[in-house]
Write an enzyme that holds these catalytic residues in place. Structure first.
Site, mmCIF file in Angstrom:
data_model
loop_
_atom_site.group_PDB
_atom_site.id
_atom_site.type_symbol
_atom_site.label_atom_id
_atom_site.label_comp_id
_atom_site.label_asym_id
_atom_site.label_seq_id
_atom_site.Cartn_x
_atom_site.Cartn_y
_atom_site.Cartn_z
ATOM 1 N N ASP A 22 0.870 -1.171 0.000
ATOM 2 C CA ASP A 22 0.000 0.000 0.000
ATOM 3 C C ASP A 22 0.911 1.227 0.000
ATOM 4 O O ASP A 22 2.110 1.140 0.292
ATOM 5 C CB ASP A 22 -0.952 -0.015 1.210
ATOM 6 C CG ASP A 22 -2.145 0.928 0.995
ATOM 7 O OD1 ASP A 22 -2.083 1.784 0.072
ATOM 8 O OD2 ASP A 22 -3.135 0.830 1.744
HETATM 9 C C1 BGC Z 1 -4.977 3.306 0.059
HETATM 10 C C2 BGC Z 1 -5.079 2.272 -1.037
HETATM 11 C C3 BGC Z 1 -4.919 2.944 -2.376
HETATM 12 C C4 BGC Z 1 -3.590 3.688 -2.404
HETATM 13 C C5 BGC Z 1 -3.312 4.406 -3.712
HETATM 14 C C6 BGC Z 1 -3.744 4.171 -0.070
HETATM 15 O O1 BGC Z 1 -3.804 5.231 0.821
HETATM 16 O O2 BGC Z 1 -4.974 2.654 1.318
HETATM 17 O O3 BGC Z 1 -6.315 1.609 -0.968
HETATM 18 O O4 BGC Z 1 -4.999 2.000 -3.395
HETATM 19 O O5 BGC Z 1 -3.597 4.661 -1.368
HETATM 20 O O6 BGC Z 1 -4.104 5.524 -3.849
#
Ligand code: BGC
Length: 748
Positions: A272
């Protein structure tokens, strides 16, 4: 034939005609781009890896800046175009133009309709593919363990089996369009509070630790990820939190051990955004690609580590093979569209979105058949609540609740700024024109005085009152309470104190406490409208007026007291899952707590009867009604080893009949009771099917119990194990024991 009876037949005929007219038969076609098997894809990836230099390979293990929210460098020398990763689970997000805001995860789950799970996946996949995005950052399948979790709306509710079926069909729908699905967030990311703590810079911070035992992680939280792997998902995103004291993206047990070992996941583990906290340790523990990069973890820094011998080049090769294999698996090397995030490829996705919107509404209360509304006899309408109309700041703010307005989705990276969004009020007003309805509305929810005064309108003494309330949440923070936004509960109380025909429409991200008004006798109808996507207005008016018969079911229990859930956001850096497998209805069952509405509950405008339950062993070729359910599981990109667990063990058949006067659907739910050896809750969901029937029509329904469905996770021998003894099968219309329609058992 009496005049009344003739009238009823005409009404029923009109109802059936409109109801089926909005089901687009073309949606039954499933175009697929599937070209290669995992074995072929891995072989191609390996041959590309063999042509890359160490520097090129290491560079690919971390993201770089670029047009997408995540980007992997191209290597044109080997004809690799690079990779674009983009949010979200419910449509192409991150602020791109020309995008459909699909009904959110919590809403599609509430349809309990595998066919729609798949078709929504296809619709979403088409938009990612058409814009040239390689990886969709979804589906999101963290379990609704905490009612206040800010991201519950992105996921599929509180039950692992239902979440697993959703994840499965999402993955196949999206990947059938050539787009890699990313199952997220692995694992136990069930709260936002303390997802970063200890430093202002997220990459130097830690995440709270989810602490849980082996049985619980397997039977509850891993279940939907296992289904995603079985469906062939190319990528899994590791989460911000720690699991039992170790960061999820450097957790050897959960990544190398469970995901890549036990589940034989052949794809890549992507971090993530900012969830990687170390370089080498993470790579050794199973992380393959660090996102968004730029923090010095993985990437070029691995070159020196290989030269020092602290990581082997074989592991680097494995990382790149895993990054490239899904690209080859889905044929992205062969004429994939060029990247243009703003390209208009929304096509006719509004059709499936409207259908999912309507199918996910849950009818909770319908005193004396107050619903559906009848345009001939019900001419006068009061409409109240900010959630009936558009937000003060348009769609961009649709992701930030304080501006009021109908909510199409919740907020954060999962939010898709819609090209358009249709609010309920606009459609009701248009219906007013067509059907000569007299409508008055107040959407300024702060002005309770105006609401009180509105009831004196001439001619409106028998008006129906529609009250729209909402509850919003977003990634990054958890809800502070389970109340409706902006005094919505008081608004319902006020309207119901004046209006004897009050109908409440609840536009909520997840659980809401509705005790303030649910028992009021003047509240004669309640529709849970969830997070229904950009076609909200059209879909809700279809249901209010009976052009679509609601058949959605709750995907979580609605408790009377917030403390009844037994689980909540942890205010400390440790979130202890001490409830084990006793979550949601499993917890209510164990402690005999009576909820307001049970998991799986939902009414219809028609009635059903159940008969002829039969249980038989599912021997080879014996399955009578294998249906699409089995066929889709056999896609070539399904990991065959992992899918063994999904072989059928028992087939349960029964007959369902529509005994009412209109078309409609029921969702028979199979709850299973295990022998004592399994140490399971009193009952667990292990099957369901949404069945659509015309009046007087009957269908034989077949539900298949797989080997895994009848197993428990044996912590001693580390295997899914079938218990010996008596298994009880309940066919029910909710998790309420009083809703059980058929019961039988089998012995192993
Ligand atoms: C989120 C993810 C997301 C990623 C990219 C993160 O803060 O937890 O779900 O895919 O950002 O935007």
């Amino acid at each position: 034939m009496g005049r009344n009876r003739l009238f009823l037949i005409i009404v029923a005929a009109c109802f059936s005609a409109t109801f089926s007219a909005i089901i687009d038969s073309k949606l039954n076609e499933y175009p697929k781009v599937q070209r290669r098997t995992w074995d072929q894809a891995i072989a191609m990836a390996k041959s590309t890896v063999a042509q890359l230099t160490l520097e090129e390979k290491c560079n690919m293990t971390a993201g770089i800046g670029g047009p997408c929210v995540g980007n992997v460098l191209p290597v044109s020398r080997v004809n690799f175009s690079g990779l674009c990763f983009q949010d979200s689970p419910s449509g192409v997000g991150d602020g791109v133009l020309h995008s459909t805001a699909f009904a959110a995860g919590i809403h599609i789950a509430a349809t309990w309709d595998r066919d729609l799970f798949y078709k929504r996946g296809v619709g979403i996949g088409k938009e990612f593919q058409g814009k040239g995005v390689h990886f969709a950052l979804g589906p999101m399948m963290n379990i609704d363990r905490n009612a206040r979790h800010g991201r519950n709306w992105e996921g599929f509710g509180s039950d692992p089996y239902l979440s697993g079926e959703n994840a499965f069909y999402y993955v196949q729908g999206v990947q059938d369009q050539g787009v890699v699905a990313t199952a997220k967030h692995y694992i136990c990311n069930e709260q936002e509070t303390h997802r970063f703590y200890g430093a202002s810079d997220p990459s130097n911070s830690k995440g709270y630790s989810a602490n849980l035992d082996d049985k619980t992680i397997h039977e509850i939280y891993l279940w939907p990820f296992a289904s995603s792997v079985a469906a062939g998902a190319g990528s899994v995103m590791c989460s911000y939190n720690q699991v039992n004291g170790t960061q999820a993206c450097q957790n050897d047990k959960t990544l190398n051990g469970i995901l890549k070992g036990e589940l034989e996941f052949p794809g890549n583990v992507m971090s993530d955004w900012g969830a990687t906290k170390t370089g080498l340790e993470s790579a050794l523990a199973g992380l393959d690609v660090n996102m968004p990069g730029g923090d010095g973890f993985l990437g070029f820094s691995l070159v020196q580590a290989v030269k020092d011998g602290t990581i082997t080049e074989a592991r680097i090769n494995d990382m790149i093979t895993r990054i490239l294999a899904p690209y080859y698996l889905l044929g992205q090397d062969q004429g994939y569209p060029s990247l243009d995030l703003d390209r208009d490829v929304i096509g006719d996705n509004y059709k499936i979105n409207r259908q999912v919107g309507a199918a996910g509404f849950v009818l909770l209360k319908n005193t004396n058949n107050a619903l559906p509304l009848n345009v001939t006899t019900d001419n006068y309408y009061y409409i109240y609540g900010a959630a009936a109309g558009q937000s003060d700041e348009g769609f961009e703010s649709g992701g930030s609740g304080e501006h009021g307005g109908a909510l199409y989705q919740g907020g954060g990276s999962g939010f898709v700024e819609p090209t358009y969004g249709i609010d309920p009020l606009s459609v009701l007003v248009a219906k007013g024109r067509d059907s000569h309805l007299q409508i008055r509305y107040i959407t300024n929810q702060n002005d309770f005085g105006a609401v009180t005064n509105s009831f004196n309108a001439r001619g409106f003494s028998s008006a129906k009152c529609l009250v729209f309330i909402s509850a919003f949440s977003s990634e990054g923070s958890d809800r502070s309470d389970l109340n409706a936004l902006n005094k919505g509960d008081q608004l319902v109380q006020l309207v119901a104190s004046h209006c004897t025909k009050t109908i409440v429409i609840v536009n909520s991200v997840s659980q809401l406490n509705i005790e303030a008004w649910i028992d009021l006798p003047n509240v004669v109808g309640v529709i849970w409208s969830g997070m229904p996507g950009a076609e909200y207005g059209k879909a809700i008016v279809d249901v209010l007026f009976g052009d679509y018969n609601p058949g959605g079911k709750l995907v979580f229990t609605l408790a009377r007291n917030n403390s009844d859930y037994g689980t909540d956001i942890s205010p400390t850096y440790d979130s202890n899952y001490t409830e084990g497998v006793f979550l949601d209805y499993r917890h209510f069952d164990k402690y005999n707590i009576v909820p307001r509405y049970h998991f799986g509950y939902g009414l219809s405008y028609t009635t059903f009867s159940f008969s002829q339950l039969d249980i038989s062993k599912a021997g080879k070729g014996k399955l009578s009604a294998s249906s699409q359910y089995r066929q889709r599981r056999m896609r070539s990109y399904t990991s065959l080893a992992a899918s063994k667990a999904y072989e059928p063990a028992y087939e349960i058949t029964f007959t369902l009949t529509n005994t009412g006067k209109v078309d409609g659907s029921e969702v028979p739910q199979l709850y299973l009771g295990f022998p004592a050896e399994a140490e399971e809750p009193p009952k667990v969901l292990r099957g369901f099917e949404r069945v659509y029937l015309a009046p007087n029509e009957s269908k034989q329904v077949s539900l298949v119990l797989t080997q895994k469905d009848i197993s428990y996770w044996n912590v001693v021998n580390q295997k899914w194990t079938i218990a010996s003894g008596n298994y009880t099968v309940w066919i029910s219309t909710s998790a309420d024991n009083a809703d059980v329609k058929l019961q039988s058992s089998f012995h192993i």
